[in-house]
Scaffold this motif. Structure first.
Motif, mmCIF file in Angstrom:
data_model
loop_
_atom_site.group_PDB
_atom_site.id
_atom_site.type_symbol
_atom_site.label_atom_id
_atom_site.label_comp_id
_atom_site.label_asym_id
_atom_site.label_seq_id
_atom_site.Cartn_x
_atom_site.Cartn_y
_atom_site.Cartn_z
ATOM 1 N N PRO A 101 -41.344 -33.202 28.840
ATOM 2 C CA PRO A 101 -42.245 -32.107 28.435
ATOM 3 C C PRO A 101 -42.023 -31.747 26.974
ATOM 4 N N ILE A 102 -43.096 -31.439 26.286
ATOM 5 C CA ILE A 102 -43.030 -31.204 24.853
ATOM 6 C C ILE A 102 -42.104 -30.041 24.508
ATOM 7 N N GLU A 103 -42.018 -29.040 25.381
ATOM 8 C CA GLU A 103 -41.154 -27.899 25.115
ATOM 9 C C GLU A 103 -39.689 -28.323 25.092
ATOM 10 N N TYR A 104 -39.317 -29.214 26.004
ATOM 11 C CA TYR A 104 -37.934 -29.713 26.018
ATOM 12 C C TYR A 104 -37.652 -30.502 24.741
ATOM 13 N N VAL A 105 -38.625 -31.295 24.297
ATOM 14 C CA VAL A 105 -38.448 -32.073 23.062
ATOM 15 C C VAL A 105 -38.259 -31.141 21.874
ATOM 16 N N ARG A 106 -39.041 -30.073 21.811
ATOM 17 C CA ARG A 106 -38.893 -29.109 20.712
ATOM 18 C C ARG A 106 -37.513 -28.472 20.723
ATOM 19 N N GLN A 107 -37.061 -28.084 21.901
ATOM 20 C CA GLN A 107 -35.766 -27.408 22.008
ATOM 21 C C GLN A 107 -34.610 -28.316 21.606
ATOM 22 N N ASN A 108 -34.780 -29.607 21.796
ATOM 23 C CA ASN A 108 -33.716 -30.566 21.503
ATOM 24 C C ASN A 108 -34.021 -31.401 20.260
ATOM 25 N N ALA A 109 -34.954 -30.928 19.438
ATOM 26 C CA ALA A 109 -35.436 -31.723 18.306
ATOM 27 C C ALA A 109 -34.322 -32.088 17.338
ATOM 28 N N ALA A 110 -33.424 -31.162 17.039
ATOM 29 C CA ALA A 110 -32.378 -31.434 16.049
ATOM 30 C C ALA A 110 -31.467 -32.567 16.506
#
Length: 347
Positions: A101-110
Motif C-alpha cells: 500500500p502506498i501509505e506504507y511505502v511513504r512511511q518507510n520511504a527513507a
C-alpha cells in the motif's frame, strides 16, 4: 544402444517435504527439482513453495522474492512485510515499493531509499500527482523515465537542457563509456546518435511527445555532421593506414571536438578542459599535432598539456587554423527563434 527409461517426476508435495526438513539430506536435490518445475506448477503448489522458500535461508528467500515481484498476490503481503522489517534486504525492497500500500511505502520511504535507491521509489511515489520529484537524486535518463512512466508533462526547454547538458558531460568526461559508441564504416562523420545513451535520451524525449525538441536536436546534429565532414581532420583520418580500432577511437575524438564546439555557451563551464583529450595515447598525439604545431611551445609528454588554463589559447589556435571550426563556433545557437537554413551552414 539400450533404451533408457526417463525417471518419473516425484510428487511436488514430497519435494516440498524434503526441502522443509533440513535434516533429510535431500534439501539440495529437492531445491533444484522444485526450481526447475516451478513455472509449470499449479498456483496452489506455487504458493506453498514460495512460503516455504521465504522461511528458508537468504539465497532461497532471494529466489522467492524474484518470483513474488513478477507474480504478486496479496497473500504474500504479511510474510514479506515481516521479512522486510527483520532483514531490510534490497531484493525484498523491490516488492515492498512496487506492491505494498502506498501509505506504507511513504512511511518507510527513507529506509527504502537507503536500501534500494531513489529511482524505483520515486516512480511509485510520483504516481501521486502532488509528489515533488527530487531531480537532484536522479540521473538525466532516470528523470525522463520517471516523467514518462508517471504521465507527467515536461517543459520543452527543460528537455532541451537535459539533452545538451548530458552531451556536454559526455564530451568532457573521460571516455569510460567508449564501448557504448557505435562503430561506423570509414569516412562517416560522427553523429550524436552514435552515442547510445544520447540516442536513448532523444528517444525518450520523443515518447514524451516533444516533437519540436526532437526536430531541433536532429537539425542541430545534422549541421554539426556537415561541418565535421568538411573539416580537415576527418578527411585526413580516412587516408591514414591504421587499424579499425585506431580509426574508431580517432573518429570519436574528432566527433567529440565538433560536438563540444557546437554547444551553446550556456552548456559549457569556464573550468572545462578541452574534451576528447584522454581517449588513448594515439588520439593524444593527434591532438598535439593539431593544437601545438604552430605554437612556440614544445608539446609536453604528459596529460597536462591541455589544462583548463590553456583552453582559451588552444581554442583560438583551432579557430585560426580551421575555417570550418571558426564558422561552427560563431554560427551555432540553441535559440528557438533563430532558424538555420542550408544556405546558412558554417562551411
Amino acid at each position: 544402444m539400450p533404451y533408457q527409461q526417463i525417471p518419473r517426476n516425484r510428487p511436488i508435495a514430497t519435494l516440498v517435504k524434503w526441502f522443509d526438513d533440513k535434516k533429510s539430506g535431500k534439501v539440495t536435490d529437492a531445491r533444484k527439482e522444485i526450481q526447475k518445475r516451478f513455472d509449470y506448477l499449479d498456483w496452489k503448489d506455487q504458493k506453498r513453495i514460495i512460503l516455504a522458500f521465504l522461511q528458508s535461508g537468504k539465497s532461497d528467500r532471494a529466489w522467492a522474492y524474484g518470483k513474488i515481484y513478477r507474480q504478486w498476490d496479496d497473500c504474500y503481503l504479511e510474510p514479506v512485510k515481516a521479512l522486510w522489517e527483520k532483514y531490510h534486504e534490497n531484493i525484498c525492497a523491490w516488492s515492498v515499493i512496487q506492491h505494498f500500500p502506498i501509505e506504507y511505502v511513504r512511511q518507510n520511504a527513507a529506509l527504502l531509499e537507503e536500501v534500494n535507491g531513489y529511482y524505483h521509489l520515486c516512480q511509485r511515489l510520483a504516481e501521486d500527482t502532488t509528489y515533488q520529484i527530487d531531480k537532484s537524486k536522479l540521473h538525466n535518463k532516470e528523470y525522463l523515465l520517471v516523467m514518462l512512466n508517471t504521465h507527467r508533462e515536461l517543459n520543452a526547454e527543460e528537455a532541451k537542457d537535459i539533452f545538451f547538458k548530458s552531451l556536454h558531460d559526455y564530451c568532457v568526461t573521460d571516455p569510460e563509456w567508449i564501448f557504448r559508441v557505435q562503430r561506423k564504416s570509414r569516412g562517416w562523420a560522427f553523429s550524436v546518435e552514435d552515442i547510445e545513451d544520447m540516442a536513448s535520451l532523444k528517444y525518450i524525449i520523443s515518447l514524451l511527445g516533444l516533437d519540436d525538441v526532437v526536430k531541433f536536436i536532429e537539425e542541430w546534429n545534422e549541421h554539426v555532421m556537415f561541418t565535421m565532414y568538411q573539416g580537415e581532420e576527418l578527411k585526413g583520418l580516412s587516408k591514414e593506414a591504421i587499424s579499425d580500432d585506431e580509426y574508431h577511437n580517432k573518429r570519436i575524438a574528432i566527433g567529440l571536438k565538433y560536438l563540444y564546439l557546437a554547444l551553446d555557451d550556456k552548456y559549457k563551464k569556464p573550468t572545462d578542459e578541452l574534451p576528447f583529450k584522454k581517449l588513448n595515447e594515439t588520439v593524444e598525439r593527434v591532438g598535439k599535432t593539431q593544437f601545438w604545431h604552430k605554437s612556440g611551445k614544445p608539446a609536453p609528454e604528459n596529460d597536462e598539456y591541455m589544462n583548463s588554463a590553456d583552453a582559451p589559447e588552444i581554442l583560438d589556435e583551432m579557430i585560426a587554423k580551421n575555417p570550418a571550426i571558426a564558422k561552427l563556433v560563431s554560427s551555432f545557437t540553441l535559440a528557438d527563434n533563430q532558424e538555420t537554413t542550408k544556405e546558412d551552414l558554417p562551411f
